[in-house]
Scaffold this motif. Structure first.
Motif, PDB file in Angstrom:
ATOM      1  N   PHE A 123      -0.823   7.963 -17.104  1.00 29.86           N
ATOM      2  CA  PHE A 123       0.623   7.753 -17.251  1.00 29.86           C
ATOM      3  C   PHE A 123       0.866   6.552 -18.166  1.00 29.86           C
ATOM      4  O   PHE A 123       0.220   5.516 -18.025  1.00 29.86           O
ATOM      5  CB  PHE A 123       1.277   7.471 -15.895  1.00 29.86           C
ATOM      6  N   PHE A 124       1.815   6.691 -19.091  1.00 27.87           N
ATOM      7  CA  PHE A 124       2.212   5.577 -19.950  1.00 27.87           C
ATOM      8  C   PHE A 124       3.637   5.110 -19.660  1.00 27.87           C
ATOM      9  O   PHE A 124       3.961   3.951 -19.844  1.00 27.87           O
ATOM     10  CB  PHE A 124       2.106   5.978 -21.425  1.00 27.87           C
ATOM     11  N   GLU A 125       4.470   6.030 -19.234  1.00 30.52           N
ATOM     12  CA  GLU A 125       5.871   5.715 -18.990  1.00 30.52           C
ATOM     13  C   GLU A 125       6.304   6.281 -17.632  1.00 30.52           C
ATOM     14  O   GLU A 125       5.743   7.297 -17.181  1.00 30.52           O
ATOM     15  CB  GLU A 125       6.748   6.316 -20.097  1.00 30.52           C
ATOM     16  N   PRO A 126       7.298   5.659 -17.000  1.00 31.04           N
ATOM     17  CA  PRO A 126       7.941   4.398 -17.387  1.00 31.04           C
ATOM     18  C   PRO A 126       7.000   3.216 -17.166  1.00 31.04           C
ATOM     19  O   PRO A 126       6.452   3.061 -16.065  1.00 31.04           O
ATOM     20  CB  PRO A 126       9.165   4.325 -16.477  1.00 31.04           C
ATOM     21  N   TYR A 127       6.828   2.430 -18.193  1.00 32.24           N
ATOM     22  CA  TYR A 127       5.827   1.366 -18.155  1.00 32.24           C
ATOM     23  C   TYR A 127       6.131   0.333 -17.077  1.00 32.24           C
ATOM     24  O   TYR A 127       5.221  -0.208 -16.447  1.00 32.24           O
ATOM     25  CB  TYR A 127       5.719   0.698 -19.530  1.00 32.24           C
ATOM     26  N   TRP A 128       7.423   0.078 -16.851  1.00 30.15           N
ATOM     27  CA  TRP A 128       7.788  -0.928 -15.844  1.00 30.15           C
ATOM     28  C   TRP A 128       7.409  -0.465 -14.440  1.00 30.15           C
ATOM     29  O   TRP A 128       7.039  -1.285 -13.584  1.00 30.15           O
ATOM     30  CB  TRP A 128       9.285  -1.225 -15.912  1.00 30.15           C
ATOM     31  N   LEU A 129       7.473   0.841 -14.198  1.00 26.49           N
ATOM     32  CA  LEU A 129       7.102   1.363 -12.885  1.00 26.49           C
ATOM     33  C   LEU A 129       5.591   1.283 -12.685  1.00 26.49           C
ATOM     34  O   LEU A 129       5.113   0.964 -11.588  1.00 26.49           O
ATOM     35  CB  LEU A 129       7.581   2.808 -12.747  1.00 26.49           C
ATOM     36  N   ILE A 130       4.843   1.542 -13.752  1.00 26.21           N
ATOM     37  CA  ILE A 130       3.386   1.423 -13.679  1.00 26.21           C
ATOM     38  C   ILE A 130       2.987  -0.036 -13.468  1.00 26.21           C
ATOM     39  O   ILE A 130       2.078  -0.345 -12.692  1.00 26.21           O
ATOM     40  CB  ILE A 130       2.746   1.995 -14.957  1.00 26.21           C
ATOM     41  N   ASP A 131       3.688  -0.945 -14.155  1.00 24.50           N
ATOM     42  CA  ASP A 131       3.434  -2.378 -13.944  1.00 24.50           C
ATOM     43  C   ASP A 131       3.705  -2.766 -12.495  1.00 24.50           C
ATOM     44  O   ASP A 131       2.919  -3.496 -11.873  1.00 24.50           O
ATOM     45  CB  ASP A 131       4.328  -3.215 -14.864  1.00 24.50           C
ATOM     46  N   PHE A 132       4.816  -2.282 -11.972  1.00 25.89           N
ATOM     47  CA  PHE A 132       5.186  -2.614 -10.592  1.00 25.89           C
ATOM     48  C   PHE A 132       4.161  -2.064  -9.605  1.00 25.89           C
ATOM     49  O   PHE A 132       3.770  -2.750  -8.649  1.00 25.89           O
ATOM     50  CB  PHE A 132       6.576  -2.052 -10.282  1.00 25.89           C
ATOM     51  N   ALA A 133       3.707  -0.831  -9.838  1.00 25.31           N
ATOM     52  CA  ALA A 133       2.716  -0.228  -8.948  1.00 25.31           C
ATOM     53  C   ALA A 133       1.413  -1.018  -8.972  1.00 25.31           C
ATOM     54  O   ALA A 133       0.794  -1.256  -7.922  1.00 25.31           O
ATOM     55  CB  ALA A 133       2.462   1.223  -9.352  1.00 25.31           C
ATOM     56  N   ASN A 134       0.986  -1.445 -10.152  1.00 20.30           N
ATOM     57  CA  ASN A 134      -0.242  -2.240 -10.242  1.00 20.30           C
ATOM     58  C   ASN A 134      -0.068  -3.618  -9.618  1.00 20.30           C
ATOM     59  O   ASN A 134      -1.011  -4.162  -9.028  1.00 20.30           O
ATOM     60  CB  ASN A 134      -0.682  -2.367 -11.703  1.00 20.30           C
ATOM     61  N   SER A 144       0.828  -1.204   0.000  1.00 17.98           N
ATOM     62  CA  SER A 144       0.000   0.000   0.000  1.00 17.98           C
ATOM     63  C   SER A 144       0.863   1.256   0.000  1.00 17.98           C
ATOM     64  O   SER A 144       0.635   2.195  -0.776  1.00 17.98           O
ATOM     65  CB  SER A 144      -0.930  -0.008   1.219  1.00 17.98           C
ATOM     66  N   PHE A 145       1.876   1.277   0.875  1.00 18.05           N
ATOM     67  CA  PHE A 145       2.795   2.416   0.912  1.00 18.05           C
ATOM     68  C   PHE A 145       3.502   2.579  -0.436  1.00 18.05           C
ATOM     69  O   PHE A 145       3.655   3.697  -0.937  1.00 18.05           O
ATOM     70  CB  PHE A 145       3.844   2.218   2.009  1.00 18.05           C
ATOM     71  N   THR A 146       3.910   1.461  -1.021  1.00 17.30           N
ATOM     72  CA  THR A 146       4.694   1.514  -2.254  1.00 17.30           C
ATOM     73  C   THR A 146       3.902   2.115  -3.406  1.00 17.30           C
ATOM     74  O   THR A 146       4.357   3.052  -4.076  1.00 17.30           O
ATOM     75  CB  THR A 146       5.186   0.107  -2.636  1.00 17.30           C
ATOM     76  N   ILE A 158      -1.473   8.871   8.759  1.00 20.97           N
ATOM     77  CA  ILE A 158      -0.684   8.487   7.582  1.00 20.97           C
ATOM     78  C   ILE A 158      -1.586   8.294   6.371  1.00 20.97           C
ATOM     79  O   ILE A 158      -1.275   8.751   5.261  1.00 20.97           O
ATOM     80  CB  ILE A 158       0.116   7.203   7.875  1.00 20.97           C
ATOM     81  N   ALA A 159      -2.722   7.617   6.574  1.00 23.91           N
ATOM     82  CA  ALA A 159      -3.651   7.384   5.466  1.00 23.91           C
ATOM     83  C   ALA A 159      -4.180   8.699   4.907  1.00 23.91           C
ATOM     84  O   ALA A 159      -4.322   8.860   3.688  1.00 23.91           O
ATOM     85  CB  ALA A 159      -4.809   6.503   5.935  1.00 23.91           C
ATOM     86  N   THR A 160      -4.468   9.647   5.785  1.00 21.64           N
ATOM     87  CA  THR A 160      -4.970  10.949   5.336  1.00 21.64           C
ATOM     88  C   THR A 160      -3.914  11.694   4.536  1.00 21.64           C
ATOM     89  O   THR A 160      -4.212  12.301   3.494  1.00 21.64           O
ATOM     90  CB  THR A 160      -5.405  11.796   6.544  1.00 21.64           C
ATOM     91  N   LEU A 161      -2.675  11.640   5.006  1.00 20.34           N
ATOM     92  CA  LEU A 161      -1.583  12.303   4.286  1.00 20.34           C
ATOM     93  C   LEU A 161      -1.427  11.731   2.882  1.00 20.34           C
ATOM     94  O   LEU A 161      -1.350  12.485   1.896  1.00 20.34           O
ATOM     95  CB  LEU A 161      -0.278  12.144   5.071  1.00 20.34           C
ATOM     96  N   PHE A 162      -1.401  10.407   2.778  1.00 17.98           N
ATOM     97  CA  PHE A 162      -1.261   9.781   1.466  1.00 17.98           C
ATOM     98  C   PHE A 162      -2.470  10.078   0.580  1.00 17.98           C
ATOM     99  O   PHE A 162      -2.328  10.283  -0.632  1.00 17.98           O
ATOM    100  CB  PHE A 162      -1.075   8.273   1.611  1.00 17.98           C
ATOM    101  N   SER A 163      -3.655  10.095   1.167  1.00 18.59           N
ATOM    102  CA  SER A 163      -4.864  10.359   0.386  1.00 18.59           C
ATOM    103  C   SER A 163      -4.849  11.763  -0.202  1.00 18.59           C
ATOM    104  O   SER A 163      -5.181  11.973  -1.378  1.00 18.59           O
ATOM    105  CB  SER A 163      -6.108  10.172   1.264  1.00 18.59           C
ATOM    106  N   ILE A 164      -4.459  12.733   0.610  1.00 17.09           N
ATOM    107  CA  ILE A 164      -4.407  14.116   0.130  1.00 17.09           C
ATOM    108  C   ILE A 164      -3.322  14.277  -0.934  1.00 17.09           C
ATOM    109  O   ILE A 164      -3.519  14.961  -1.948  1.00 17.09           O
ATOM    110  CB  ILE A 164      -4.180  15.080   1.306  1.00 17.09           C
ATOM    111  N   CYS A 165      -2.174  13.635  -0.727  1.00 22.27           N
ATOM    112  CA  CYS A 165      -1.103  13.697  -1.733  1.00 22.27           C
ATOM    113  C   CYS A 165      -1.541  13.042  -3.037  1.00 22.27           C
ATOM    114  O   CYS A 165      -1.341  13.596  -4.129  1.00 22.27           O
ATOM    115  CB  CYS A 165       0.157  13.017  -1.200  1.00 22.27           C
ATOM    116  N   TRP A 166      -2.142  11.857  -2.927  1.00 22.82           N
ATOM    117  CA  TRP A 166      -2.589  11.125  -4.122  1.00 22.82           C
ATOM    118  C   TRP A 166      -3.636  11.928  -4.884  1.00 22.82           C
ATOM    119  O   TRP A 166      -3.513  12.147  -6.091  1.00 22.82           O
ATOM    120  CB  TRP A 166      -3.159   9.777  -3.692  1.00 22.82           C
ATOM    121  N   GLY A 167      -4.668  12.363  -4.161  1.00 26.33           N
ATOM    122  CA  GLY A 167      -5.728  13.115  -4.819  1.00 26.33           C
ATOM    123  C   GLY A 167      -5.265  14.474  -5.296  1.00 26.33           C
ATOM    124  O   GLY A 167      -5.597  14.900  -6.413  1.00 26.33           O
ATOM    125  N   GLY A 168      -4.479  15.169  -4.469  1.00 22.44           N
ATOM    126  CA  GLY A 168      -4.028  16.509  -4.819  1.00 22.44           C
ATOM    127  C   GLY A 168      -3.063  16.522  -5.989  1.00 22.44           C
ATOM    128  O   GLY A 168      -3.229  17.300  -6.942  1.00 22.44           O
TER     129      GLY A 168
END
Length: 305
Positions: free
Chosen positions: A262-273, A148-150, A232-242
């Motif tokens: 986002f399309f690139e870097p594709y490997w980072l998007i794959d890793f996040a998913n 989740s953090f990652t 922590i969850a609120t901080l990440f939520s505001i950062c993500w949404g903002g």
């Protein structure tokens, strides 16, 4: 959380962050209140331990209220299971599409279905559910939290990088403009629902508290953990949404990592998913859906699971 950028786009720069803070506050108040419901009649040293939310309702408010509550709990747990399954399938498909776009170009027709991915997620959960005490292992929670953090950090960083690349902050005070007031109300309602779903843990708080050792009293430890976790969850939520809203403005995708803002870097998007998928596998087990739904059955007259 994945749709918070879209939610921000519907609400705008003022109502969006304020709504997140409001639900964080409501979740915190709910958590503090539930911490005092674990022991009865005295919240600090009462001899009766309420090991689940439903047991606390039955002890404090009576069996009739528990019967009504069990219906809503069933609906909620089924909803969570459905949402987790669909979201995991979307992330699986996003990995396939990301690789396809990288090979064929960003305008390629990379179409994939959801059904096989949902079936795969269901099979994995079925297998994991057969492992004795699997939901109680510490490493399950550690892996789920780490994932989740990652993906939260990756999504926020990609949004920030796009803001820097754009050279300006997008968005406005009132959010997305619509052709009719009714459509705006509908979109705002959806956004509020998405934000509310980003703070759902209080319903399983008592079960988590039941795993704590004392001294100090369980409620003291749980209150500290709740404050830390919600902050922590609120901080990440505001950062993500903002960051997502600032990067894409009114065109913010419904899923920041699978909607292909986002399309690139594709490997980072794959890793996040992939992190999202692993997080959902652990979170699904962590919710203890089978045992929790089973705990709702006695008041309804069915056999327990």
């Amino acid at each position: 959380m994945l749709s918070l950028a879209w939610s921000m786009a519907q609400l705008g720069w003022i109502a969006g962050p304020l709504t997140m803070l409001l639900f964080a506050f409501v979740t915190f108040v709910s958590a503090i209140s539930l911490c005092n419901c674990y022991r009865s009649p005295d919240p600090k040293s009462g001899p009766i331990r309420n090991t689940s939310y439903l047991k606390a309702v039955r002890t404090i408010l009576g069996p009739r209220t528990a019967t009504v509550c069990s219906v809503f709990l069933r609906i909620n747990y089924c909803k969570v299971g459905i949402v987790y399954t669909i979201t995991a399938a979307v992330s699986m498909r996003a990995i396939q599409k990301s690789n396809c776009y990288h090979k064929e170009g960003h305008r390629a027709a990379c179409g994939y279905g959801h059904t096989s991915h949902m079936l795969l997620f269901g099979i994995v959960q079925t297998v994991l559910s057969q492992i004795p005490n699997f939901r109680g292992t510490k490493w399950l929670s550690i892996i789920a939290a780490t994932m989740s953090f990652t993906y939260s950090i990756i999504g926020s960083a990609l949004g920030l990088e796009k803001i820097i690349g754009n050279g300006n902050i997008k968005g406005n005070i009132g959010g997305v403009s619509t052709s009719t007031p009714a459509k705006k109300v509908w979109l705002v309602s959806q956004a509020i629902g998405d934000i509310a779903f980003a703070f759902p843990f209080s319903v399983i708080l008592i079960e988590i508290q039941d795993t704590l050792k004392s001294p100090p009293p369980e409620k003291v430890t749980m209150k500290k953990a709740s404050m830390t976790g919600i902050s922590i969850a609120t901080l990440f939520s505001i950062c993500w949404g903002g960051f997502g809203y600032a990067a894409f403005g009114d065109s913010a995708p419904g899923n920041l990592l699978a909607g292909f803002g986002f399309f690139e870097p594709y490997w980072l998007i794959d890793f996040a998913n992939a992190c999202i998928i692993l997080h959902l596998i652990g979170a699904y087990q962590g919710w203890k859906l089978h045992r929790l739904v089973g705990s709702c059955t006695p008041p309804l007259g069915f056999s327990s699971m």
